[in-house]
Motif scaffolding. Structure first.
Motif, PDB file in Angstrom:
ATOM      1  N   ALA A   7     -74.170  50.744   4.284  1.00 13.51           N
ATOM      2  CA  ALA A   7     -73.784  50.479   5.671  1.00 13.51           C
ATOM      3  C   ALA A   7     -73.660  48.981   5.923  1.00 13.51           C
ATOM      4  O   ALA A   7     -72.752  48.534   6.637  1.00 13.51           O
ATOM      5  N   ALA A   8     -74.545  48.183   5.329  1.00 16.23           N
ATOM      6  CA  ALA A   8     -74.486  46.730   5.498  1.00 16.23           C
ATOM      7  C   ALA A   8     -73.252  46.157   4.807  1.00 16.23           C
ATOM      8  O   ALA A   8     -72.601  45.246   5.339  1.00 16.23           O
ATOM      9  N   ILE A   9     -72.903  46.699   3.646  1.00 15.86           N
ATOM     10  CA  ILE A   9     -71.707  46.238   2.935  1.00 15.86           C
ATOM     11  C   ILE A   9     -70.457  46.567   3.751  1.00 15.86           C
ATOM     12  O   ILE A   9     -69.566  45.734   3.910  1.00 15.86           O
ATOM     13  N   LYS A  10     -70.402  47.779   4.273  1.00 13.39           N
ATOM     14  CA  LYS A  10     -69.252  48.199   5.081  1.00 13.39           C
ATOM     15  C   LYS A  10     -69.109  47.313   6.323  1.00 13.39           C
ATOM     16  O   LYS A  10     -68.008  46.885   6.670  1.00 13.39           O
ATOM     17  N   ALA A  11     -70.220  47.011   6.974  1.00  7.26           N
ATOM     18  CA  ALA A  11     -70.188  46.139   8.149  1.00  7.26           C
ATOM     19  C   ALA A  11     -69.699  44.739   7.776  1.00  7.26           C
ATOM     20  O   ALA A  11     -68.954  44.103   8.535  1.00  7.26           O
ATOM     21  N   LYS A  12     -70.103  44.253   6.616  1.00  2.84           N
ATOM     22  CA  LYS A  12     -69.675  42.923   6.163  1.00  2.84           C
ATOM     23  C   LYS A  12     -68.168  42.896   5.899  1.00  2.84           C
ATOM     24  O   LYS A  12     -67.475  41.965   6.306  1.00  2.84           O
ATOM     25  N   VAL A  13     -67.656  43.940   5.240  1.00  2.00           N
ATOM     26  CA  VAL A  13     -66.215  44.004   4.962  1.00  2.00           C
ATOM     27  C   VAL A  13     -65.431  44.091   6.273  1.00  2.00           C
ATOM     28  O   VAL A  13     -64.418  43.408   6.443  1.00  2.00           O
ATOM     29  N   GLU A  14     -65.902  44.906   7.202  1.00  2.00           N
ATOM     30  CA  GLU A  14     -65.215  45.031   8.494  1.00  2.00           C
ATOM     31  C   GLU A  14     -65.217  43.704   9.263  1.00  2.00           C
ATOM     32  O   GLU A  14     -64.240  43.361   9.907  1.00  2.00           O
ATOM     33  N   SER A  15     -66.304  42.958   9.164  1.00  2.00           N
ATOM     34  CA  SER A  15     -66.366  41.683   9.886  1.00  2.00           C
ATOM     35  C   SER A  15     -65.407  40.648   9.301  1.00  2.00           C
ATOM     36  O   SER A  15     -64.896  39.801  10.021  1.00  2.00           O
ATOM     37  N   TYR A  16     -65.150  40.711   8.000  1.00  2.00           N
ATOM     38  CA  TYR A  16     -64.231  39.770   7.366  1.00  2.00           C
ATOM     39  C   TYR A  16     -62.778  40.231   7.427  1.00  2.00           C
ATOM     40  O   TYR A  16     -61.882  39.484   7.056  1.00  2.00           O
ATOM     41  N   SER A  17     -62.514  41.451   7.877  1.00  2.00           N
ATOM     42  CA  SER A  17     -61.140  41.961   7.886  1.00  2.00           C
ATOM     43  C   SER A  17     -60.360  41.600   9.149  1.00  2.00           C
ATOM     44  O   SER A  17     -59.220  42.020   9.309  1.00  2.00           O
ATOM     45  N   MET A  18     -60.945  40.847  10.048  1.00  2.00           N
ATOM     46  CA  MET A  18     -60.291  40.373  11.268  1.00  2.00           C
ATOM     47  C   MET A  18     -59.730  41.501  12.128  1.00  2.00           C
ATOM     48  O   MET A  18     -58.679  41.356  12.751  1.00  2.00           O
ATOM     49  N   GLY A  19     -60.399  42.640  12.112  1.00  2.00           N
ATOM     50  CA  GLY A  19     -59.982  43.759  12.950  1.00  2.00           C
ATOM     51  C   GLY A  19     -58.941  44.669  12.342  1.00  2.00           C
ATOM     52  O   GLY A  19     -58.567  45.671  12.947  1.00  2.00           O
ATOM     53  N   PHE A  20     -58.445  44.362  11.148  1.00  2.00           N
ATOM     54  CA  PHE A  20     -57.468  45.245  10.512  1.00  2.00           C
ATOM     55  C   PHE A  20     -58.132  46.502   9.953  1.00  2.00           C
ATOM     56  O   PHE A  20     -57.517  47.552   9.884  1.00  2.00           O
ATOM     57  N   LEU A  21     -59.386  46.402   9.538  1.00  2.00           N
ATOM     58  CA  LEU A  21     -60.154  47.543   9.027  1.00  2.00           C
ATOM     59  C   LEU A  21     -61.243  47.848  10.051  1.00  2.00           C
ATOM     60  O   LEU A  21     -62.096  47.016  10.312  1.00  2.00           O
TER      61      LEU A  21
ATOM     62  N   THR B 283     -79.301  42.991   2.073  1.00  2.00           N
ATOM     63  CA  THR B 283     -79.166  44.052   3.076  1.00  2.00           C
ATOM     64  C   THR B 283     -80.202  43.934   4.171  1.00  2.00           C
ATOM     65  O   THR B 283     -81.286  43.410   3.986  1.00  2.00           O
ATOM     66  N   GLY B 284     -79.839  44.484   5.305  1.00  2.00           N
ATOM     67  CA  GLY B 284     -80.771  44.563   6.421  1.00  2.00           C
ATOM     68  C   GLY B 284     -81.401  45.934   6.465  1.00  2.00           C
ATOM     69  O   GLY B 284     -81.442  46.661   5.470  1.00  2.00           O
ATOM     70  N   GLY B 285     -81.874  46.336   7.628  1.00  2.00           N
ATOM     71  CA  GLY B 285     -82.542  47.606   7.778  1.00  2.00           C
ATOM     72  C   GLY B 285     -81.609  48.799   7.810  1.00  2.00           C
ATOM     73  O   GLY B 285     -82.048  49.940   7.753  1.00  2.00           O
ATOM     74  N   SER B 286     -80.285  48.576   7.881  1.00  2.00           N
ATOM     75  CA  SER B 286     -79.347  49.696   7.990  1.00  2.00           C
ATOM     76  C   SER B 286     -78.985  50.312   6.651  1.00  2.00           C
ATOM     77  O   SER B 286     -78.251  51.279   6.606  1.00  2.00           O
ATOM     78  N   GLY B 287     -79.487  49.788   5.555  1.00  2.00           N
ATOM     79  CA  GLY B 287     -79.167  50.332   4.241  1.00  2.00           C
ATOM     80  C   GLY B 287     -78.084  49.536   3.551  1.00  2.00           C
ATOM     81  O   GLY B 287     -77.301  48.843   4.196  1.00  2.00           O
ATOM     82  N   GLN B 288     -78.038  49.628   2.235  1.00  2.00           N
ATOM     83  CA  GLN B 288     -77.123  48.834   1.420  1.00  2.00           C
ATOM     84  C   GLN B 288     -75.657  49.135   1.750  1.00  2.00           C
ATOM     85  O   GLN B 288     -74.901  48.223   2.059  1.00  2.00           O
TER      86      GLN B 288
END
Length: 160
Positions: A74-88, A67-72
């Motif tokens: 929030a960082a996980i959610k950002a990672k999932v959104e980045s891998y969802s190709m804009g669908f999520l 995780t980065g400074g944004s918290g566990q």
């Protein structure tokens, strides 16, 4: 003296003057339906596979605690959104048309754990997400909206 050719105008051609347009429409409509089906079904499979892969990558990211400074979470959610190709997207999650949840369970009791220490070593991280997508063309009026769901889980590792 040469004989003049006789050009006979058939009465049949006048009675069938609009049949080409009608036959074209009768062929074109099913052809377009087949075309949209050939595009819609693979797109639905692509969305489902993309969502599954995004959730899997989110769990992989979560269990290694990178995780980065944004918290566990929030960082996980950002990672999932980045891998969802804009669908999520975050805006769709906020609007309620898509869902995203991270749940931690105790590795020994399998009860849900919240708060500080929920992402401790040995706990189980479960990420669940769902998105909605409508058909490209209204060929199948009764189905309308498709809902895709994906879930993945793994055991948390020790922090680095």
């Amino acid at each position: 003296m040469a004989a003049k050719p006789h050009h006979r105008v058939s009465s049949r051609s006048r009675t069938q003057s609009g049949s080409a347009a009608l036959e074209g429409a009768l062929v074109l409509l099913p052809l377009m339906a087949m075309f949209f089906a050939m595009v819609d079904f693979p797109l639905a499979l692509f969305i489902q596979n993309t969502l599954r892969e995004a959730v899997r990558e989110g769990v992989r990211f979560a269990i290694t605690q990178q995780t980065g400074g944004s918290g566990q979470d929030a960082a996980i959610k950002a990672k999932v959104e980045s891998y969802s190709m804009g669908f999520l997207t975050d805006s769709a999650i906020t609007a309620g048309t898509e869902t995203f949840s991270i749940t931690y369970y105790s590795g020994t009791t399998l009860l849900a754990v919240t708060g500080t220490g929920s992402n401790a070593q040995g706990n189980i991280c479960v990420i669940t997400s769902s998105i909605q997508h409508s058909w490209m063309a209204p060929v199948w009026r009764s189905t309308g909206i498709l809902t895709f769901s994906a879930s993945s889980s793994d055991v948390m590792e020790a922090p680095p």
